[in-house]
Design a protein around this motif. Structure first.
Motif, short mmCIF file in Angstrom:
data_model
loop_
_atom_site.label_atom_id
_atom_site.label_comp_id
_atom_site.label_asym_id
_atom_site.label_seq_id
_atom_site.Cartn_x
_atom_site.Cartn_y
_atom_site.Cartn_z
N PHE A 1 1.93 2.13 -3.53
CA PHE A 1 0.89 2.79 -4.31
C PHE A 1 0.52 4.16 -3.76
N THR A 2 0.48 4.29 -2.44
CA THR A 2 -0.02 5.51 -1.81
C THR A 2 0.93 6.69 -2.00
N GLY B 1 -5.51 5.08 1.88
CA GLY B 1 -4.16 4.61 1.62
C GLY B 1 -3.24 4.72 2.81
N SER C 1 -5.68 1.07 -5.40
CA SER C 1 -4.51 1.33 -6.24
C SER C 1 -4.85 2.16 -7.46
N TYR D 1 -7.65 -3.59 -2.09
CA TYR D 1 -6.41 -2.87 -2.38
C TYR D 1 -6.26 -2.60 -3.86
N MET E 1 0.82 -1.20 0.00
CA MET E 1 0.00 0.00 0.00
C MET E 1 0.86 1.26 0.00
N SER F 1 -9.85 -2.10 -11.94
CA SER F 1 -9.58 -1.87 -10.52
C SER F 1 -10.81 -2.10 -9.65
#
Length: 337
Positions: free
Chosen positions: A37-38, A81, A286, A282, A34, A253
Motif C-alpha cells: 500500500f505504501t 506507512g 491504506s 492498517y 503495508m 477505511s
C-alpha cells in the motif's frame, strides 16, 4: 521484544509468557502488506502534487482540496506507512518513546487533515451542484481557506498530547503509535472523548449531511434536469460521483478504526487480540492509496496530465481529450474560480 521496554504499554503487546504478540512470520506479512500500500501511495500522491504544481489548468477550487489531500496522504504514507514497514520487518517498534510520540503525532496530524479535506470536498460539491446559497459560489479563496482550516483544526487537536493532555502510545501489535485509547486516567479519557467528537464526529457529520444533500439533488437532476445544459449536468454528475466514491472509501477505511477506538474507551475491559486491533489501523492507513487512484482515473483533468507523467509521456486516452475540453469549459461555467 525487550526493545519495547521503554514504552509504557509495551506489556500490552506481549503474550501471557512475555512472547511477542505475533510470530515472526506474522510481522513479515504485515510489513509486506503495508509495503504494497505504501509504495503506490507515495508515487501516486507525489504525482498529484507535482502535476498540480506544473499545470495551471488544474488550479480549480476542487483541485486545491484534492492536492491538499494528496499532501496529507503523502505525509501519512511517508511517516506511518514507511515506519510500519520497517518496524514490522524488525518485529518491534525500534524508535523508543520519543519516536513513538513523534510518529503518533505526525500520522494523526496528516490523517485528521485528510479527513477534514474529505469534508471540504463534500461541501464544495454540495455548493456547486445544490447551490444552497443561490448565486454564492465556491471559489478559490474558499478552497484555500478550507485547506488552511483543515490543517489548523488538525494541529489544534493533535498538539495537546505533546503538552500533557492525552498521550501517544503503541497500538495494535506494537509496531506503530497513535492516541492512547486504552489508558483510563481521567485526563486521558477526557482528551480522547473530545478528540473523537471534534476530529471524527464533526467531519463525519459534515460529510454525511453534504453527501445526503448531494445525492438528493443528483436524483432530482436525473429526473427533472434541474441543472441547465446536458453537458453541464453530465459533467457535474461525473465529478459528484467521484466525490461520492471518495467519501465512501474514506468512511469504509476509517469507520472500523473509529468504532474500535470508541469501543475500547467505553468498555476498557473488553479483550481484543492485538492482531484484531491492528486490522483497522492498517485499513485506515491504506486509504492513502485509494484517493489518488479514484481522482486520477475518474477526474479527466487529472488523468490528462497525471497518466502521461506516470507513463513517461505516453497518452493512452488521447481520444478523450476533446470531450475533456468540453466538460472542463462547461464545469467552469457552473463553478467559476
Amino acid at each position: 521484544m525487550q526493545h519495547s521496554g521503554t514504552l509504557q504499554n509495551a506489556s500490552f503487546y506481549l503474550g501471557p509468557q512475555g512472547e511477542p504478540s505475533l510470530p515472526r512470520a506474522g510481522f513479515i506479512i504485515l510489513s509486506i502488506i503495508m509495503a504494497i500500500f505504501t509504495g503506490p501511495a507515495i508515487i501516486l500522491n507525489a504525482t498529484v502534487i507535482i502535476v498540480s504544481l506544473m499545470y495551471k489548468q488544474l488550479r480549480q477550487p476542487l483541485n486545491y482540496a484534492l492536492m491538499n489531500m494528496a499532501v496529507a496522504d503523502l505525509g501519512t504514507a511517508m511517516t506511518g506507512g514507511v515506519l510500519s514497514v520497517v518496524n514490522n520487518a524488525q518485529g518491534y517498534f525500534s524508535l523508543g518513546r520519543t519516536g513513538c510520540v513523534m510518529e503518533g503525532f505526525a500520522v494523526s496530524l496528516f490523517g485528521i487533515t485528510s479527513l477534514c479535506t474529505v469534508a471540504l470536498i463534500a461541501v464544495e460539491r454540495m455548493f456547486v451542484v445544490c447551490k444552497p446559497l443561490g448565486q454564492i459560489t465556491f471559489q478559490k479563496k474558499h478552497a484555500v481557506g478550507g485547506v488552511i482550516l483543515s490543517w489548523l483544526w488538525s494541529l489544534t487537536w493533535n498538539l495537546p498530547p505533546l503538552f500533557g493532555w492525552g498521550r501517544y502510545e503503541l497500538e495494535g501489535v506494537g509496531t506503530s503509535c497513535a492516541p492512547d485509547w486504552h489508558n483510563r486516567d481521567p485526563q486521558n479519557v477526557s482528551y480522547i472523548m473530545v478528540y473523537f467528537a471534534v476530529c471524527f464526529a464533526v467531519p463525519f457529520a459534515i460529510i454525511l449531511v453534504s453527501y445526503t444533500k448531494l445525492m438528493w439533488t443528483l436524483h432530482r437532476v436525473s429526473k427533472m434536469a434541474c441543472v441547465e445544459g446536458g453537458a453541464v449536468a453530465k459533467g457535474e454528475m461525473k465529478v459528484a460521483s467521484m466525490v461520492i466514491l471518495m467519501v465512501l472509501t474514506f468512511l469504509i477505511s476509517w469507520m472500523p478504526y473509529a468504532t474500535l477506538a470508541m469501543l475500547v474507551v467505553y468498555n476498557p475491559d473488553v479483550k481484543i487480540h492485538p492482531l484484531v486491533g491492528t486490522v483497522p489501523v492498517y485499513l485506515a492507513k491504506s486509504s492513502t492509496v485509494y484517493n489518488p487512484i479514484i481522482y486520477i482515473y475518474l477526474n479527466k483533468q487529472f488523468r490528462k496530465y497525471a497518466v502521461p507523467f506516470l507513463m513517461c509521456g505516453k497518452e493512452p486516452w488521447e481520444d478523450d481529450e476533446a470531450s475533456e475540453a468540453t466538460t472542463t469549459v462547461e464545469i467552469n461555467k457552473v463553478s467559476p474560480s
